[in-house]
Structure formats: structure tokens, C-alpha cells
Design an enzyme around this catalytic site. Sequence first.
Site, mmCIF file in Angstrom:
data_model
loop_
_atom_site.group_PDB
_atom_site.id
_atom_site.type_symbol
_atom_site.label_atom_id
_atom_site.label_comp_id
_atom_site.label_asym_id
_atom_site.label_seq_id
_atom_site.Cartn_x
_atom_site.Cartn_y
_atom_site.Cartn_z
ATOM 1 N NE ARG A 147 -2.841 -7.707 -4.278
ATOM 2 C CZ ARG A 147 -2.600 -6.995 -5.376
ATOM 3 N NH1 ARG A 147 -3.201 -7.321 -6.505
ATOM 4 N NH2 ARG A 147 -1.760 -5.969 -5.350
ATOM 5 N NE ARG A 164 0.695 -0.968 -9.599
ATOM 6 C CZ ARG A 164 1.469 -0.220 -8.820
ATOM 7 N NH1 ARG A 164 2.377 -0.789 -8.054
ATOM 8 N NH2 ARG A 164 1.331 1.084 -8.799
ATOM 9 C CG HIS A 182 -3.490 -2.640 1.708
ATOM 10 N ND1 HIS A 182 -2.548 -3.004 2.655
ATOM 11 C CD2 HIS A 182 -3.331 -3.516 0.678
ATOM 12 C CE1 HIS A 182 -1.851 -4.052 2.219
ATOM 13 N NE2 HIS A 182 -2.307 -4.384 1.022
#
Length: 697
Positions: free
Chosen positions: A368, A398, A428
Amino acid sequence: MNLDLNNPNLYINRELSWLKFNSRVLDQINYDGMLPLDRLKFLAIYGTNLDEFYMIRVAGLKSLYKAGVYETGPDKLTPIRQLEKIRAYLRSEMHTLESGYLEILEDLAKNSVFIKPYEELDERVQDEVREYYFNHIYPIIIPIAVDATHPFPHLNNLSFGIALELKDKDGNIKHGLIRISRVLSRFIKIKNIFVPIESIVEHFVKDLFPGFEVIASAPFRVTRNADLEIEEEEADDFLEILEEGLKSRNKGAIVRLELNGDADESLVKFLAKHLDLKDKDIYYYKHIPLNLGSFWQIVGDKDLAHLKASAYLPRNIAPLDREDVYEAMENSDIMLYHPYESFEPVVKFIQEAALDPSTLAIRMVLYRVGSNSPIVKALIDAVQAGKQVTVMVELKARFDEENNLRWAKKLESAGAHIVYGIPGLKVHAKIAQVIKQKGAKLKGYLHLATGNYNPITAKIYTDLSLFTTNSEFNSDATKFFHFLTAFATDKKLDYLYMSPTQIKPKLLKEIEKEASCGKEGHIILKANSLVDQTIIKALYKASMAGCKIDLIIRGICCLRPGIKGVSENITVHSIVGKYLEHPRIYWFKHAKVKAFIASADLMPRNLDRRIELMIPIESKSLTSRVEQILKLQIADNMHKYILQSNYEYKKQEPEEGEEPINSQELLEKHIIKLSKINKKPKSKHISKLAKKMLKEG
């Protein structure tokens, strides 16, 4: 004693634990001395959290129920029972939510700021609103008739509008809708008054349906299942199938309808019928406007900056206050604790590499990064300067899929080598590696972290960053990136730990070893969530062996502490404050390497279904610093809650004669002193540094 550690009574339901966390967020509005817009901010956070919970978790439970799945976790609650408990919990919390909002309204009014519907405005302000309506709102909103020739329209996820019951001149009853577009402001500001847009539109309905009498109107908001289902193995083009999946997010089943408390019963039935919803999925707000997340508009109003705490200015500490990051890394490993210490060195780590002629390659994982990322821009500069740039952009992050897709395409267009994901696994890990030519040799510079490469969230999330030139770590980093870009069969690293193959076994081994120390043992685990049953069982066994265990779990915790003979040696702490506690830190008192930082939470998805990294902290001074952070948070008695054996969280408060300890506030004031710690603290409960902070602060 043969104790069954699979007994469902030993586990707390994941979804109900999350609701307790969001209640702790809501409870922040009651903190003494908090300014009104900071209180309103926590209402906005509570609301946006709840939106996502319904879009993903509640939607998932409904899907499981329809699929006939009976059990979903170690607590053995069925999906239907979980849904019943969720609905009951949220309805019981409605009074707390609304009474808190009314208190905030009073607080704002004392400062001459108001949130008022159109009908409560005086005539002068109504005239201004009327002019604004016809110039800015009327041309945008869409009136929709609903009858045999005008079918009920498709409503996108989180759509906001007004349902109407109308009567024509012949006395025939009709129904209609008014869509209120997201391009319109949720609140119309007239000087110091914020007017909910639906109250304005309701007043002027006759102008949208001329010739009709308005019998009833009801503002409403819908929530859909927003979880993407992507069959990666069947996708010839992952980008194409992801783009299609994003379009389908607005087509998922509707899982929630929100209405004002005075909504007309006939309109409720009209909406429920067309949305295919039962009464149990309808929520009524009596005093508070729909879409709590929209309060961010008021919180962010520049004219009201005096009604919220001033932003903290992160520090640049030694040696980064006098040297660039690469010069500093040559001398020693550097750990930063964001947001107390500036995220700027992380950005400069990439920017300087892009400009340095000696840089040969830059590799990193982006999960992100934000909408206006200086890091991505620096990577593009590096490509244009002739560097080899390899970026793993996780497109399955997401609610950041569209943003990441856009950045991935820009990077690829610039000439970077882009990896779009690993089939079946979400990447991640937080890692960036720079390779430079140093004389006749190549040298690696590495950044490893617990948080994302996002300068915006780095100001409100607490996270740890590690800069190192450690050759062993760099060797593993190279192997890690080769695994991401090629068909690697060896999924193990030599010095770092990678999930899904290494992190859980390592943690289990360290828990077991510390448990063997009995009452002398001490484990501290700090994470966002603790869900994994295997980890929980290991902690139960350690507690049964007499080992002291402190768990600092901000959000979901499925472990039940305080059970006699099982978990009476376990304390679960949860800190919810100004900053979102985000680091994952795992500490073991008697281990050879005592501290680890990680991107992975203690959840099956992180440990078994994601590619994550866990980093051993080998430096004694940095280990000491990590220990200081953990012990200071354990000592917090201002923003901390303790999980009880009955599943409830008890707010910690200073006892009579005890110093108030706000760990986040102390760190803001004293982060420079914490950065200078070079020896192990000797205090059993709170470090010498923390005691010194209290005396000085």
C-alpha cells in the site's frame, strides 16, 4: 493433567473480538481533554471500520451460511450464530454511539460550530443554502421513478440516496429514488454550519418530481459484499481478471441497509423488497447522520484546525540528522520508530539510490503506497537513469487494488520489471534492496520494516524500520527477490524468516524454548491480531509451564486469558490511542536472539497463506531499544485495555498515587532519548528511561 486445548471454551470468536476492538475505538471519544474534532475523528474511524467489516466479514459469513458451512473457527460458532451475535452487539452499541455523537455536537456548539439539518437553520442561512442547492446540487442529483416501466435501479456499494413515496393528482401512490452522487459534498458548509446534504435535497423534492405530493421520504445507504473472488490459476491475464473483479465489487449481494430512525414503514418495506433484505439487516440511526466516515470532511476542515490537536512533527535523529542514510548505514544498523521518527529517510533511501551513478539495481515490494507516492516516482526516475528496477506490486491488497494497478502500469511503462503477484499467495513483506558498485565489489543496502511504504500512513501508524548492510541479510534478500521473479522451489531463507514455511515454526520453537524456563521465562508478543490456533495452543502450554506472557494485541485476540490451570500467566494488553499501533514485535527473554520484527501478524492468513518476512534483531543496542518500547507499552495506564477471562476489556487507569503513563505521548516527547539507549534495562516492570520520562514530562 490431560487438558483438551481444542475445547471451544478456550477461544474467543474472531468476529466478536473485532467488534470489541471497534468499541475501544469508539471509547476514545470519552478521553478527558480531547478536542471536539479529535473526538469526531474517532467516530469517523469507527464508521469506516464498520463499513469494511460488513463488506468483507459479514458478507463472508453470509456466503458461508448459504454454502452450508457449519463451523468456521476453534470457538465452534456457526456462521448463523455469529451473524445473530453481531447484529445484537451492534444494536446494543447504538445508544453509546448516538449519545457520544450528541455530546460531540454540544462540544462543537460551545466552539460556535454546528451540524444542523436544513429545517433547523434560520431564514438567512436557509436562503444561502437554497442558492447553493440550485447552483451546485440540483444539476447533479438524479431523480428516479420506480414503477412497471422504470425498474428499481442498480445501487453501487455504499450508495447514498433518498427513497420517496409520492402521490399524483389522481391520488395514485408512486415510489421514487434520488441518487446523491459521491462527487457532492456530504455536508454543505455555510460559514460555521455544516448542513447534511440529504436534509437539503429532501426539502426541495417537489422541484425534482413536479406535480406530485410527497407522502414520505427516507435517506438510506446500502452496503454490498465487496470481497473479490479471483481464480488466479484460471487467469491467462491476471491484470485483466483483476480489473473485471474490481468492476464486480459494486455488484455483490447487499448485506446491510442503513436508515434514519424515523423512516416511514412503507418506504422501509419498499426498499427491503427491492434490495432483497430481511429486517435483521436493517439498521436505524435516530440522531446521527448516515455514513459516519463522512465526518472526515469536517475533521479535515482547515478553518477548524484549532479544534483538534496540532500535528506531531516527526524527528530526524542522529546519525540521520547529519548524514545521509547511506553514509549512516556504512557505520551501523539503524532502527527508526515511526511516526515519532521521520519516514523521510525511507523515501530518501530510494530517491538517493535513483540518482547515484554507482547504483546498479533497486528491488522492492509495494503493498500500500498511497495515491501520490514519492517512492514510485523515484523508482521511475531510477529506470530512466538506467538502473535495473524490479518491483513486486501486490495487486490483491484489499481496497488498494485500483491504486496499485495504476502504479504498476506506470512503472511497467517506464521500463521497470514488474511482478504482479504469486498465484495462491499474497505478498505482504516489507522490503527494499539497493545494489551498488563499490570499487571492484557489489554491496547491498537493505531496508526491512513492519509497515508499508506509504509516507501518509507513516504519520499515523506506529511501525519499525531497519536499515542494514548485513551481508547475510542481503544474501537472503537477493534469494527472496529471485523467488518472487522466478520458479523457485526452495522457499526457505538462511538468516531471515519467510512465511508460509518458516515464521510459524520459528515462533513455535522460541515459545517452546522459553516455556522450558518455567517461572523464569518471559514472552512478549506485539501484533495487530492473534488468531492462529497453533500459536495460541503453544502460548497456553507455555503459561501452564509457569512462563510469564505479555501479549500486546491491538485488535482481534482469540486467546482467552485468565483461565485457571491454562492461561492465568497470560496478560492481553490493547493500546488504542492517537496513533494506530501497527508493529509486529516478538521478544523472548532467554533466546540467543531475543527480538524479532515482522510484517506478519499472528493469523493463519499471514503465517500460512502469505509471503511475509520476520527479521532477527542481532544488535544488542537495538534489541534493548525494542525491549524499551515493549515495556513502556506494558506500563501504559492511559490508553490501554486489559482483556478479561469473560471476553470483556477493562480500561486501565492510574491507581491512587500512581503516575499516569501515556506511552504514545511520552514517546513523542522523548524519542531522542529512547534512540540513545545502548544497554539492557534492569527494571522489572518499567524501564529506567520511562521513569525518567515521567519525572521530566
